[in-house]
Scaffold this motif. Structure first.
Motif, short mmCIF file in Angstrom:
data_model
loop_
_atom_site.label_atom_id
_atom_site.label_comp_id
_atom_site.label_asym_id
_atom_site.label_seq_id
_atom_site.Cartn_x
_atom_site.Cartn_y
_atom_site.Cartn_z
N ALA A 102 11.29 49.18 -24.12
CA ALA A 102 10.63 50.42 -24.55
C ALA A 102 9.25 50.44 -23.92
CB ALA A 102 10.53 50.48 -26.06
N ARG A 103 8.89 51.58 -23.39
CA ARG A 103 7.59 51.71 -22.73
C ARG A 103 6.56 52.15 -23.75
NH1 ARG A 103 6.11 55.51 -17.63
NH2 ARG A 103 6.20 57.13 -19.21
N ASP A 104 5.45 51.41 -23.83
CA ASP A 104 4.36 51.80 -24.73
C ASP A 104 3.73 53.08 -24.20
OD1 ASP A 104 2.11 50.14 -26.72
OD2 ASP A 104 1.48 51.92 -25.59
N PRO A 131 17.99 55.48 -15.29
CA PRO A 131 17.76 56.70 -14.50
C PRO A 131 16.34 56.83 -13.95
CG PRO A 131 18.34 57.25 -16.80
CD PRO A 131 18.46 55.75 -16.64
N MET A 132 15.33 56.22 -14.61
CA MET A 132 13.94 56.50 -14.21
C MET A 132 13.22 55.26 -13.70
SD MET A 132 14.29 59.60 -15.03
CE MET A 132 12.75 60.47 -14.87
N LEU A 133 12.59 55.40 -12.54
CA LEU A 133 11.68 54.38 -12.01
C LEU A 133 10.32 55.06 -11.90
CD1 LEU A 133 10.79 51.78 -10.57
CD2 LEU A 133 12.00 52.55 -8.56
N ALA A 134 9.47 54.87 -12.92
CA ALA A 134 8.17 55.58 -12.97
C ALA A 134 7.06 54.64 -12.49
CB ALA A 134 7.94 56.11 -14.39
N THR A 135 6.48 53.85 -13.40
CA THR A 135 5.47 52.87 -12.95
C THR A 135 6.16 51.65 -12.34
OG1 THR A 135 5.46 51.66 -15.04
CG2 THR A 135 3.92 53.51 -14.86
N LYS A 190 0.21 60.73 -17.89
CA LYS A 190 0.96 60.01 -18.93
C LYS A 190 2.08 59.16 -18.31
CE LYS A 190 0.11 63.01 -22.83
NZ LYS A 190 0.60 64.11 -23.66
N ALA A 191 1.98 58.97 -17.03
CA ALA A 191 2.97 58.17 -16.26
C ALA A 191 4.37 58.77 -16.31
CB ALA A 191 2.95 56.70 -16.71
N TYR A 192 4.44 60.10 -16.45
CA TYR A 192 5.73 60.80 -16.29
C TYR A 192 5.87 61.24 -14.83
CZ TYR A 192 7.30 60.75 -21.07
OH TYR A 192 7.78 60.32 -22.27
N ILE A 193 7.12 61.25 -14.37
CA ILE A 193 7.37 61.58 -12.97
C ILE A 193 7.32 63.10 -12.78
CG2 ILE A 193 9.05 61.40 -11.07
CD1 ILE A 193 10.19 58.89 -12.46
N LEU A 194 6.64 63.53 -11.68
CA LEU A 194 6.56 64.95 -11.32
C LEU A 194 7.30 65.20 -10.01
CD1 LEU A 194 2.77 65.67 -12.07
CD2 LEU A 194 4.75 66.20 -13.51
N LEU A 197 12.25 65.01 -14.67
CA LEU A 197 13.20 65.67 -15.58
C LEU A 197 12.76 65.51 -17.02
CD1 LEU A 197 14.72 62.97 -16.67
CD2 LEU A 197 16.23 63.33 -14.75
N GLY A 198 11.54 64.98 -17.24
CA GLY A 198 11.06 64.73 -18.60
C GLY A 198 11.45 63.33 -19.04
N ASP A 199 11.61 63.16 -20.34
CA ASP A 199 11.96 61.85 -20.88
C ASP A 199 13.49 61.73 -20.90
OD1 ASP A 199 10.58 59.65 -23.16
OD2 ASP A 199 12.75 59.85 -22.94
N ALA A 200 14.00 60.85 -20.04
CA ALA A 200 15.45 60.76 -19.87
C ALA A 200 16.15 60.40 -21.18
CB ALA A 200 15.78 59.73 -18.79
N GLY A 201 15.63 59.41 -21.90
CA GLY A 201 16.28 58.99 -23.16
C GLY A 201 16.32 60.13 -24.16
N ASP A 202 15.22 60.84 -24.32
CA ASP A 202 15.19 61.97 -25.27
C ASP A 202 16.16 63.06 -24.87
OD1 ASP A 202 13.32 60.87 -26.98
OD2 ASP A 202 11.60 61.81 -25.99
N1 URA Z 1 10.45 57.69 -18.36
C1 URA Z 1 11.11 58.86 -18.41
O1 URA Z 1 12.12 59.00 -19.13
N2 URA Z 1 10.65 59.87 -17.65
C2 URA Z 1 9.58 59.75 -16.86
O2 URA Z 1 9.22 60.72 -16.17
C3 URA Z 1 8.90 58.52 -16.83
C4 URA Z 1 9.36 57.50 -17.60
#
Ligand code: URA
Ligand code: PRP
Length: 209
Positions: A102-104, A131-135, A190-194, A197-202
């Motif tokens: 889980a990402r803080d 699905p996501m490689l952000a940081t 907020k370290a979300y990818i632009l 697709l938003g938060d993949a898990g949610d």
């Molecule tokens: N995790 C996600 O689900 N989406 C992001 O954009 C970044 C991290």
């Protein structure tokens, strides 16, 4: 090793559905599963398989099988589970492992809470799924754990990646083959990818506010 970007008409079409904020969790989940299947297929392309003799109704011939090969899919919870569903459907004979990360939301650091992995990873080709490689924190920590448990042939399949995460991941893990569906522009504050697709898990599990 340079990442492999799996850009083609089919995968791009599916990723556009994932990006669309109107896509509901049911469809979102099934597309992530389909891409999981496509990407693991790509990751296994270089794998030979073992020779077997097969009896057709007409004669005996030589075939190739992955049945007794040591292939292991490892899903990073939560979002990677949906990719794992696709990988399992394609190749049910593979073993599977699970790593909960889980990402803080403040520090963006990943925290490991659970891991269940097959034994003898040193003999297996391990395909990590998220699905996501952000940081790159979550996938990097997952690879570190896999290496500590003996894995030495690892591929990582993600659907969307940020350049920042790719740089860090490939610097830390030059021997890991990285498969990416789409390489996006950057991370936001907020370290979300632009555009992402938003938060993949949610989006997979319908837990958006
Ligand atoms: N995790 C996600 O689900 N989406 C992001 O954009 C970044 C991290
Ligand atoms: C998401 C995603 C990755 C991670 C990527 O998981 O599925 O695991 O973020 O971000 P990073 O590269 O900066 O580490 P998250 O921790 O949000 O958990 P979730 O799957 O339960 O939503």
């Amino acid at each position: 090793m340079e990442p492999i970007i799996l850009s083609n008409a089919v995968i791009n079409h599916k990723i556009s559905i994932l990006r669309n904020k109107a896509t509901r969790p049911g469809l979102f989940r099934s597309i992530v599963k389909e891409i999981g299947m496509i990407e693991t297929y790509e990751a296994l392309k270089t794998f030979q398989g073992k020779q077997i003799q097969v009896e057709t109704p007409l004669e005996t011939c030589t075939g190739l099988t992955l049945e007794d090969e040591e292939i292991c899919f490892v899903s990073i919870l939560r979002a990677g589970l949906a990719m794992g569903d696709g990988a399992r459907e394609m190749l049910p004979c593979a073993s599977e492992g699970f790593i909960a990360m889980a990402r803080d939301e403040a520090t963006f650091l990943s925290h490991l809470s659970y891991a269940k992995l097959p034994t003898h990873l040193e003999n297996k080709k391990v395909i990590l799924l998220d699905p996501m490689l952000a940081t790159g924190g979550s996938s990097g920590d997952a690879v570190k754990l896999l290496k500590e448990k003996g894995a030495n042939v690892i591929a990582f399949c993600c659907i969307i990646a940020a350049p920042e995460g790719v740089k860090r991941f490939t610097q830390e893990n030059p021997e890991v083959v990285l498969y990416i569906g789409a390489l996006d522009r950057c991370l936001n504050e907020k370290a979300y990818i632009l555009p992402g697709l938003g938060d993949a898990g949610d989006r997979i599990y319908g837990t958006l506010d």
